[in-house]
Design a protein around this motif. Structure first.
Motif, short mmCIF file in Angstrom:
data_model
loop_
_atom_site.label_atom_id
_atom_site.label_comp_id
_atom_site.label_asym_id
_atom_site.label_seq_id
_atom_site.Cartn_x
_atom_site.Cartn_y
_atom_site.Cartn_z
N MET A 1 17.48 23.81 -2.92
CA MET A 1 16.16 23.33 -2.53
C MET A 1 16.30 22.23 -1.48
O MET A 1 17.03 21.27 -1.73
CB MET A 1 15.44 22.81 -3.80
N CYS A 2 15.64 22.36 -0.36
CA CYS A 2 15.79 21.47 0.81
C CYS A 2 17.18 21.71 1.42
O CYS A 2 18.02 20.81 1.48
CB CYS A 2 15.63 20.00 0.47
N THR A 3 17.40 22.91 1.89
CA THR A 3 18.75 23.33 2.29
C THR A 3 19.19 22.76 3.63
O THR A 3 20.40 22.63 3.88
CB THR A 3 18.83 24.88 2.29
N GLY A 4 18.26 22.40 4.51
CA GLY A 4 18.64 21.79 5.79
C GLY A 4 19.57 22.71 6.58
O GLY A 4 19.25 23.87 6.84
N GLY B 1 22.02 24.14 5.53
CA GLY B 1 22.59 25.16 4.63
C GLY B 1 23.97 24.78 4.13
O GLY B 1 24.62 25.56 3.43
N CYS B 2 24.40 23.55 4.41
CA CYS B 2 25.80 23.19 4.13
C CYS B 2 26.15 23.32 2.64
O CYS B 2 27.26 23.75 2.30
CB CYS B 2 26.13 21.80 4.65
N ILE B 3 25.23 22.99 1.76
CA ILE B 3 25.54 23.04 0.33
C ILE B 3 25.68 24.50 -0.13
O ILE B 3 26.70 24.90 -0.69
CB ILE B 3 24.44 22.32 -0.50
N LEU B 4 24.66 25.28 0.16
CA LEU B 4 24.63 26.67 -0.32
C LEU B 4 25.77 27.50 0.29
O LEU B 4 26.44 28.26 -0.41
CB LEU B 4 23.28 27.30 0.02
N SER C 1 20.02 20.42 -5.27
CA SER C 1 19.20 19.84 -4.21
C SER C 1 19.71 18.47 -3.78
O SER C 1 20.09 17.64 -4.60
CB SER C 1 17.75 19.69 -4.70
N ASN C 2 19.71 18.29 -2.47
CA ASN C 2 19.90 16.96 -1.90
C ASN C 2 18.60 16.65 -1.18
O ASN C 2 18.49 16.82 0.02
CB ASN C 2 21.08 16.96 -0.92
N PRO C 3 17.59 16.23 -1.94
CA PRO C 3 16.26 16.08 -1.34
C PRO C 3 16.18 14.78 -0.54
O PRO C 3 17.06 13.92 -0.68
CB PRO C 3 15.35 16.02 -2.56
N PRO C 4 15.13 14.60 0.26
CA PRO C 4 14.92 13.30 0.90
C PRO C 4 14.76 12.26 -0.20
O PRO C 4 13.96 12.48 -1.12
CB PRO C 4 13.60 13.49 1.66
N TYR C 5 15.51 11.15 -0.14
CA TYR C 5 15.40 10.19 -1.24
C TYR C 5 15.39 8.72 -0.82
O TYR C 5 15.60 7.83 -1.63
CB TYR C 5 16.48 10.44 -2.29
N GLN D 1 11.63 13.80 7.99
CA GLN D 1 11.23 14.63 6.85
C GLN D 1 12.38 14.86 5.86
O GLN D 1 12.16 15.11 4.69
CB GLN D 1 10.79 15.99 7.42
N ALA D 2 13.61 14.77 6.36
CA ALA D 2 14.78 14.99 5.51
C ALA D 2 15.23 13.71 4.81
O ALA D 2 16.14 13.72 4.00
CB ALA D 2 15.94 15.55 6.35
N LEU D 3 14.57 12.59 5.15
CA LEU D 3 15.00 11.28 4.63
C LEU D 3 13.96 10.64 3.72
O LEU D 3 14.29 9.97 2.74
CB LEU D 3 15.24 10.32 5.80
#
Ligand code: GLN
Length: 316
Positions: free
Chosen positions: A117-120, A122-125, A219-223, A243-245
């Motif tokens: 979720m919030c793949t940006g 795609g690095c994680i997936l 997920s590495n969501p904006p946090y 938006q990613a932060l």
């Protein structure tokens, strides 16, 4: 001009602009332009550089002085031993996030379904699919521009070059196929047998366009807390996607929403993994506890700071 003189000029300019790692970045940009490696500066510093290369280098140094991150200039960032394409539409993959990927890998088994979720970028997936067998992955993001980068990375790192024979192309339309199946990317010639993985990317405001259930949601969501955004380094503040932060007033807005909704998208016994800010371990654990997650763990990064929280969905 000769190679080492050009490097020194570049370094001086970056130093003047207050770039911390001026030496390293001046060298990396020169290597990027000339297609050289670290040892060339030492062994072949006196070689001539063409006028075209000189102009390109000076242009990049000028742009770096305006605090555009190096990775947006070269278009790439290493993550989990893979080279990801990046643009200003995606967050640059961070080394800290490798902790999250490693924790998921510890709990990942062949054939699992994963939602990022919030793949940006795609690095994680993509890393998870690269280092596992037969898993299926869905990457969700609200930004179409980010998803275009993620798809390019998936093609490059999981498909295309490594695709052989009847391997199918990753669809461009951002949809899993109408029948709900996914494009299959085959990687052949792997020593321990054939590796298959299926991946698709969906434009979705959190879960709005997600269907089905998953074994793992990561997920590495904006946090980042909204009132802290202004204090970030100019590279981040001025050039990475806001938006990613932006994690809302208390930085936890996205965690709340994802935790609340994820139950309906996880199988019983499925797991939810988050990257968190160094001071969010307790709050995110509490949110997961309140939502009925079990066996909640907080994992530290190499700096000894809380970095990952995960837990297991109860079986109904
Ligand atoms: N999942 C991506 C990453 O970890 C993007 C995260 C984000 O946009 N907050 O780099």
């Amino acid at each position: 001009m000769i190679y080492s003189n050009l490097y020194h000029q570049g370094k001086e300019k970056l130093l003047l602009a207050g770039i911390d790692e001026a030496e390293l970045e001046a060298r990396l940009l020169l290597e990027y332009v000339c297609g050289t490696t670290r040892s060339d500066l030492l062994a072949h510093g006196d070689m001539a550089v063409s006028e075209e290369q000189e102009n390109r280098y000076e242009n990049l140094i000028g742009r770096r002085m305006t605090r555009i991150p190096l990775q947006y200039l070269t278009g790439t960032q290493e993550f989990m031993g893979l080279t990801f394409s990046v643009s200003e539409h995606v967050l640059i993959p961070r080394q800290d996030t490798e902790i999250l990927v490693e924790e998921v890998l510890r709990n990942l088994h062949d054939g699992m379904r994963i939602l990022d979720m919030c793949t940006g970028s795609g690095c994680i997936l993509i890393s998870l699919l690269h280092y596992s067998n037969d898993c299926e992955g869905v990457g969700a993001d609200i930004s179409e521009e980010a998803l275009a980068v993620a798809r390019e990375n998936a093609r490059k790192l999981l498909g295309a070059g490594k695709c052989q024979g009847n391997a199918e192309e990753l669809p461009d339309d951002g949809e899993c196929r109408e029948d709900g199946s996914m494009a299959v990317l085959k990687e052949t010639g792997v020593e321990d047998g054939n590796k298959t993985g299926a991946i698709c990317f969906v434009c979705s405001d959190l879960f709005s366009n997600i269907s089905g259930r998953f074994d793992i949601i990561v997920s590495n969501p904006p946090y980042i807390r909204r009132n802290v955004l202004g204090t970030l380094m100019p590279e981040v503040r001025k050039h990475e996607p806001l938006q990613a932060l932006d994690g809302g007033e208390d930085g936890l807005e996205l965690y709340r929403k994802i935790i609340e909704d994820s139950r309906a998208y996880l199988y019983g016994g499925g797991m939810l993994f988050f990257e968190i800010g160094y001071d969010q371990g307790r709050e995110v654990s509490t949110l997961m506890e309140q939502a009925g997650f079990l066996e909640i763990q907080v994992v530290k990064d190499y700096a000894g700071l809380d970095r990952v929280v995960y837990g297991t969905r109860s079986v109904d």
